[in-house]
Design an enzyme around this catalytic site. Sequence first.
Site, short mmCIF file in Angstrom:
data_model
loop_
_atom_site.label_atom_id
_atom_site.label_comp_id
_atom_site.label_asym_id
_atom_site.label_seq_id
_atom_site.Cartn_x
_atom_site.Cartn_y
_atom_site.Cartn_z
N SER A 152 0.85 -1.19 0.00
CA SER A 152 0.00 0.00 0.00
C SER A 152 0.89 1.23 0.00
O SER A 152 2.02 1.18 0.49
CB SER A 152 -0.86 0.02 1.26
OG SER A 152 -1.51 1.28 1.39
N TYR A 167 -0.98 -1.10 10.80
CA TYR A 167 -1.22 -1.21 9.36
C TYR A 167 -0.06 -0.61 8.56
O TYR A 167 0.46 -1.23 7.63
CB TYR A 167 -2.53 -0.51 9.00
CG TYR A 167 -2.93 -0.69 7.54
CD1 TYR A 167 -3.45 -1.90 7.10
CD2 TYR A 167 -2.76 0.34 6.62
CE1 TYR A 167 -3.80 -2.08 5.77
CE2 TYR A 167 -3.11 0.16 5.28
CZ TYR A 167 -3.63 -1.05 4.86
OH TYR A 167 -3.97 -1.23 3.54
#
Lengths: 266, 237
Positions: A152, A167
Amino acid sequence: MPLNFEVKGKTALVTGGSRGLGLYAVQGLLKGGAKTVYITARKASQCKETEDELNKLGLGKVVALPGDITNRDRLKEIIEEIGRRENGKLDIVIANAGATWGAPFDEHPDEAIQKVLHLNVRSVFATVQLAAPLLEKAGTPTDPSRVITVGSVAGFLPHSESGTFGYLASKAAVHHLTKSLSATLGPRNITVNAIAPGFFPSKMANGLLEKLGKEDMMKNNPRQRLGEPEDIEGLILFLCSPAASYINGAIIVIDGGARNASKAKF
Amino acid sequence: MSLTGKIALITGGSRGIGYSIARLFAENGGKCIIVSRNLDSVQKAARSLPFPERKHLGVSHNVSQPWTDDPFEPIDIVVNAAGIPQNSLLMRLKTEEIDALIDTNLKGSILTTKKFVPSLLKTKGCIVHVSSVLGSIGSPGSSVYAASKVGIEGFSRSLAAELGPKGVRSNVIVPGLVETDMTKTIAPKILEQMKTKIPLARLGTPEEIAHTALFLATNNYINGASIRVDGGMSTSL
Ligand SMILES: NC(=O)c1ccc[n+]([C@@H]2O[C@H](COP(=O)([O-])OP(=O)(O)OC[C@H]3O[C@@H](n4cnc5c(N)ncnc54)[C@H](OP(=O)(O)O)[C@@H]3O)[C@@H](O)[C@H]2O)c1
Ligand SMILES: NC(=O)c1ccc[n+]([C@@H]2O[C@H](COP(=O)([O-])OP(=O)(O)OC[C@H]3O[C@@H](n4cnc5c(N)ncnc54)[C@H](OP(=O)(O)O)[C@@H]3O)[C@@H](O)[C@H]2O)c1
């Protein structure tokens, strides 16, 4: 005609293939001519529904093998099942299943970090490790088998407005894991690459999108929009096709240019 | 995925990576205008492209020089692939050689991009630059070449933010070692040594680089990205 962006006759496993980016990956592979795509997700009913929906398209076959992939025994069963059905061979693995958790720093639960790192990092390694023998059997020097991980742009950005500490670290870890796996598995005719998406509306992203303001996010994106299913479909198909056989250890950012634009936030 | 009806201008299109890109674009429906210094070879290369009925063009131009104001057809895709290698250590490089490296590889990409931005704004087109992993891997004898190549990556990222809102994308392909004239001069012993550092244990082909260019020309959301096509050679960067 030239080599197209095709995966004719290939078999694939997509973890978290029941919805969101995983589903788009499955759609891309089916449109590219994949023979069979196995999908996993915890919720068996949604996994089945996706299987039924996609099988109506009349493209390649989709097979739901539900299960929690943080449970290594279940993951092993799933991969063994694929091995039995496919003569010990598998061409493509998309290690996509992932989760996030946001909480302010001072009260950030230890459990949040543990859960997120378990699914986003530990299970990615487990998926690749357990599938490697099947991939090795399918790959050739000119058309290696493929592992695609889902990192990401969050893996590059240190600042988290919503307290997603685990995350952000997990996605940076995915990028680095991708590179080290590419060095280890390249000689076995398996390439390993990561895609690093920006914001794509999904069950996971929608909460954060709401908070950060969808309109703003679109305006601040150099392409003036969020990601769309076709963007992921095309990238996955390209990376799994013969056209990308020399790409290995790459982290491919697909975010409209937002990562570089100073006004964009995540 | 088709480039039907699109016009691509490809510098360095007479041979190597640029030529492979032109051929793949032509095979996928595009019309190509290829550019290099040598008029004979660039025209010959243009004539050899598939689908000659599209009237591909070979144009002689040195990218280190400003473009003239000659009108061109509307351009949909600009590929900056013209480039020259560096073959000596910094202390042996002559000033003219330093100028040629920067002027061809870096300034050349800038001048060509600048020339065609007005056209790209109309067609909502895209730019594909060709950098090199040698830009980032510290390797002796590549100093000025490396500077010219990482310069392109910064140029492209800024353009992505500048032109993205107007519908024009800019991306970079970062090849590892590719089988072209440029790598032919590497001594076999050194080449074997280099291959041991590539997980896929071979050089890339110009066709493999071309496919990434075709992908970048057709994916609408990748912007400001650099895609390494190097067999895993540069993962330690
Ligand atoms: N959306 C974005 O903007 C974005 C951006 C960058 C990266 N990503 C990454 O893309 C991936 C997919 O995200 P998404 O946005 O598509 O999220 P999503 O809509 O929440 O989908 C997640 C998928 O993973 C499955 N899953 C979750 N936990 C699992 C487990 N323990 N075992 C097996 N399957 C599990 C889910 O099904 P069940 O819940 O039924 O298990 C679902 O199929 C993630 O790795 C995410 O980090 C997303
Ligand atoms: N081969 C590799 O391993 C490798 C690796 C990474 C990056 N690259 C990069 O990829 C690009 C293409 O390299 P290649 O290997 O295909 O090289 P190549 O086979 O030597 O071809 C170079 C091309 O550029 C043209 N050119 C050179 N100087 C020019 C100038 N001043 N103005 C206009 N055209 C010019 C040449 O034609 P004329 O001589 O007629 O001008 C030729 O068409 C270069 O930017 C190179 O740095 C190559």
